[in-house]
Structure formats: structure tokens, C-alpha cells
Design a protein around this motif. Structure first.
Motif, PDB file in Angstrom:
ATOM      1  N   UNK A 348       1.943  24.657 -40.571  1.00  0.00           N
ATOM      2  CA  UNK A 348       0.788  25.336 -39.979  1.00  0.00           C
ATOM      3  C   UNK A 348      -0.492  24.668 -40.463  1.00  0.00           C
ATOM      4  N   UNK A 349      -1.430  24.510 -39.563  1.00  0.00           N
ATOM      5  CA  UNK A 349      -2.748  23.977 -39.904  1.00  0.00           C
ATOM      6  C   UNK A 349      -3.800  24.985 -39.464  1.00  0.00           C
ATOM      7  N   UNK A 350      -4.672  25.330 -40.395  1.00  0.00           N
ATOM      8  CA  UNK A 350      -5.732  26.299 -40.129  1.00  0.00           C
ATOM      9  C   UNK A 350      -7.065  25.603 -40.371  1.00  0.00           C
ATOM     10  N   UNK A 351      -7.939  25.635 -39.371  1.00  0.00           N
ATOM     11  CA  UNK A 351      -9.275  25.057 -39.500  1.00  0.00           C
ATOM     12  C   UNK A 351     -10.311  26.095 -39.092  1.00  0.00           C
ATOM     13  N   UNK A 352     -11.273  26.320 -39.977  1.00  0.00           N
ATOM     14  CA  UNK A 352     -12.367  27.255 -39.691  1.00  0.00           C
ATOM     15  C   UNK A 352     -13.667  26.524 -39.978  1.00  0.00           C
ATOM     16  N   UNK A 353     -14.580  26.528 -39.000  1.00  0.00           N
ATOM     17  CA  UNK A 353     -15.842  25.796 -39.164  1.00  0.00           C
ATOM     18  C   UNK A 353     -16.974  26.611 -38.576  1.00  0.00           C
ATOM     19  N   UNK A 354     -18.099  26.582 -39.263  1.00  0.00           N
ATOM     20  CA  UNK A 354     -19.300  27.237 -38.744  1.00  0.00           C
ATOM     21  C   UNK A 354     -20.497  26.321 -38.965  1.00  0.00           C
ATOM     22  N   UNK A 355     -21.444  26.307 -38.025  1.00  0.00           N
ATOM     23  CA  UNK A 355     -22.645  25.477 -38.211  1.00  0.00           C
ATOM     24  C   UNK A 355     -23.618  26.123 -39.187  1.00  0.00           C
ATOM     25  N   UNK A 356     -24.680  25.405 -39.471  1.00  0.00           N
ATOM     26  CA  UNK A 356     -25.704  25.942 -40.365  1.00  0.00           C
ATOM     27  C   UNK A 356     -26.482  27.038 -39.656  1.00  0.00           C
TER      28      UNK A 356
END
Length: 406
Positions: A348-356
């Protein structure tokens, strides 16, 4: 009875709490004094018997008897130094006893003490010297009641007997001291293992409390802040925020009850256990975050999420929960992207990203331990986790977890 209470019954070489080795001892215990007095009396008794034999010989001059008496008394008195200088005293008495029969008893006691308090090499060297000088005394001052051969053999047997006895006593003491040291180390290791287990348990409890409660309390803080800074908000929005606050407080209390129930043990509570979060409950978590006003874009490409291992699914849930909580704290109003991919045999690969964040906001204090806890969770699950700022000033978290093929 503790060791300190019966310490006076032990030899000084065994009375210390640590392994003594062969260092010199200056303080005698009560037992040492009793043994030293007995050794002095034995040596003096043997010397008196030898002096009586010499006096019985009418050909012996009175001055020789006097010199023998003085030398024998000095040899017996020198035995009080046998604990401090066992090697030197044994060598000196070996030389004296070669010409003075009265010093034979003191020599035997000195050889015994040497074998008890020193390792094999000096004992062997001094013992060989004592055996080599054994024939000297019968040759210079023969015993009228025994032959030369009998006197030499008797002297050799006595030297070998006291040396063997002393080495046996030393071996037993070293065995006792070794067992004592092993017991002390075992106790220390047991205490260390207990402390480590307690520390790990505390860390696990703290991590679980952080992961479980931080999400709920952040919702409370965000919506309470919105109500505080927007008192003129529409009634519908105020009601929705109040509902989220109420639901989050209720969920936080439920989570707290669960943790307290785990700490108390299974027999201390009658409440049932709520189902643990899994990979299939991610949609509910995202829906809850959207209800709180977050913008979350989800790309879920997991094959058969309900078949994922419970531990792996729970780890993924906690990672996503912590990432959404952090985004809500440090980048409110931004769009968070969540990508979950994988399947059996692929992992499983989990990616969470948020901008500034683009607008000013009131910062919510954090503990700084969330990402550390996530890394530990991923490692314990057999995977790894990376996190850090992006080029545009945002933040990204990427985790890889194993999912064995069925």
C-alpha cells in the motif's frame, strides 16, 4: 537477613557487594579476626612443639634455644601481616623456616594464606621454592626422632596439603562471588527490562492518545474559533458548526473511554469495544473532514480494501487521520490531495499533500510528536514513511506499507 546484617560473618574478601579481585584489604571483619587469632595460635602451637623437641636434645646450647624462641615468636607475630603482604611474608618465612624449625608452623599458615588470596602463578612459584628448601632444614638440623627421608617427605606433604587446601578455598570463594555477581547483573537486567517495557508502554499509550484525540480536538478548536471570530455568521452555519463541535466532543469522550478501558484492563469495564478503524473506513474519515469544511480530493485505487490486513488498514487510517489533522491546523482552507494505491502482494502507498496557506489564520498549537508517531507506526508495520515540505511551500507525507499476497 540482608547481606549487610551478616557481613561480619563473611571473610573480608567476600563482604564487599562487588567482585573484589585480588586487591589488598585493610579492614578485617569479625570473622577475619577470629581466623587470624586461630592461625596465630596454631602457628604458635606448632612452634612450641618444635621448641620442646629442640630443648629435649641435651646437645643443643641454651643460646640456640633462645634464638629459636625469638625467631619463632617473630615469625608467628609476622602472620598478622599475611593479608596485606601474603607473597612477601611467604617468601621470607620460606627462607627462615629452612634453618629454623620453630618457624615451620608460621610458614604453613603463610602458604595457606598465599593460596587463598593470590592467583595460581605466584602461589606456584613460592610453593616450588618452599618444596625446594624442604630438605635444607633436616640436613642442617636433623630431628633425632625421625630419619632424613621421613622428615623431607613429611615436610613436602604438609606444603602440598596447605597449598591445595588454600587453592580450594579460593576457588570456592571465587565461585560464590561469581554467582553473586551474576545474580546482581540478572537483577539489574530485569529492572532495566521492566523500565524499558514501562517506557515503551507509556510511549504506545501516548502515541495512541495523540492519534485518537488530536483529530477530534482539532475539529473542536477550528469550529470554536470560527464561532468566536464570526459571531454574525448565518444561523445555519452556526448550527452546523455547533453540531460538529458536539459530535467531535462526543467522539473524543468515546475514544478517551476506550483508552482508559485499555489501561484499566478487560475486567474493569463492562462497556463493549467499538470497532477499530480499517482501510474501508477511510471514506467516513474523509466525509467527516469535508463536513468540517475541509477540501479533500481523494484518489483511492486500492484493490479489495476490505481484505486488507487489520493492522495495515488501521495504520493507513491513522496516517491519513494525522495528515488531515495537520493540514487543518497548519494550512486551513487549502485543498488536500489524498492518494491511496496498492493491493495484495503489491503493498500500500499513501500520499497526502497540501499546498501552503494563502490567507492568514490563527495557528493551533501542536505537540510536534504526530509525525514521529506516524514514522514509528509505519516502521512497526514493516514499512516506512517520508515527510517534508514541498517546493511550493506546502507539505507532503508518503508512506509505504506491506500487504502480503493471499
Amino acid at each position: 537477613m540482608t547481606r549487610t546484617e551478616y557481613r561480619w560473618l563473611l571473610p573480608s574478601a567476600m563482604a564487599d557487594p562487588e567482585l573484589p579481585g585480588d586487591r589488598t584489604r585493610t579492614r578485617r571483619t569479625v570473622r577475619d579476626w577470629a581466623v587470624d587469632i586461630m592461625a596465630f595460635l596454631c602457628a604458635a602451637g606448632i612452634g612450641l612443639l618444635a621448641l620442646a623437641t629442640i630443648e629435649a636434645d641435651e646437645t643443643t646450647a641454651d643460646v640456640v634455644v633462645f634464638v629459636d624462641s625469638v625467631v619463632g615468636a617473630a615469625a608467628c607475630c609476622a602472620l598478622w601481616l599475611r593479608r596485606r603482604w601474603p607473597v612477601g611474608l611467604a617468601v621470607a618465612l620460606t627462607v627462615v623456616a629452612a634453618v629454623e624449625p620453630v618457624a615451620a608452623g608460621a610458614l604453613l599458615v603463610a602458604l595457606f594464606s598465599l593460596a587463598v588470596h593470590r592467583p595460581f602463578k605466584p602461589v606456584a612459584l613460592v610453593g616450588l621454592g618452599a618444596l625446594a628448601t624442604t630438605p635444607v632444614q633436616p640436613a642442617l638440623r636433623p630431628d633425632p626422632t625421625a630419619s632424613f627421608t621421613a622428615s623431607v617427605l613429611f615436610g613436602i606433604l604438609l606444603v602440598l596439603l596447605v597449598l591445595s587446601w588454600g587453592m580450594a578455598v579460593r576457588s570456592r570463594r571465587q565461585l560464590v562471588l561469581t554467582l553473586r555477581e551474576r545474580a546482581r547483573r540478572a537483577e539489574a537486567e530485569a529492572e532495566l527490562r521492566a523500565e524499558q517495557a514501562q517506557r515503551l508502554a507509556r510511549e504506545a499509550i501516548a502515541r495512541e492518545m495523540h492519534d485518537v484525540l488530536a483529530h477530534r480536538l482539532t475539529l473542536l478548536s477550528v469550529h470554536a474559533g470560527a464561532l468566536e471570530f464570526r459571531p454574525d455568521a448565518p444561523a445555519a452555519e452556526v448550527g452546523r458548526a455547533a453540531g460538529v463541535i458536539r459530535d467531535s466532543a462526543h467522539e473524543a469522550l468515546q475514544d478517551l473511554r476506550e483508552i482508559i478501558g485499555v489501561l484499566r484492563g478487560p475486567g474493569d469495564t463492562d462497556e463493549g469495544h467499538r470497532p477499530q478503524p480499517t482501510l474501508a473506513t477511510l471514506d467516513a474519515l474523509v466525509a467527516e473532514s469535508r463536513l468540517a469544511g475541509m477540501k479533500v480530493v481523494v484518489d483511492n485505487r486500492v484493490t479489495a480494501p476490505r481484505d486488507a490486513p487489520a493492522a495495515t488498514g488501521r495504520t493507513v487510517y491513522r496516517i491519513v487521520q494525522e495528515c488531515l489533522t495537520n493540514a487543518r491546523k497548519h494550512a486551513p482552507g487549502t485543498e488536500v490531495s489524498l492518494t491511496v494505491t496498492g493491493g495484495p502482494g503489491e503493498g500500500l502507498t499513501v500520499e497526502v499533500e497540501n499546498p501552503a496557506p494563502t490567507e492568514p489564520f490563527e495557528r493551533v498549537p501542536g505537540s510536534g510528536q504526530g509525525l514521529i508517531g506516524l514514522t514509528e507506526r509505519a516502521t512497526l508495520a514493516g514499512g516506512d514513511l517520508e515527510h517534508g515540505p514541498t517546493k511550493g511551500g506546502g507539505f507532503a507525507v508518503r508512506a509505504r506499507l506491506p500487504w502480503p499476497a493471499t
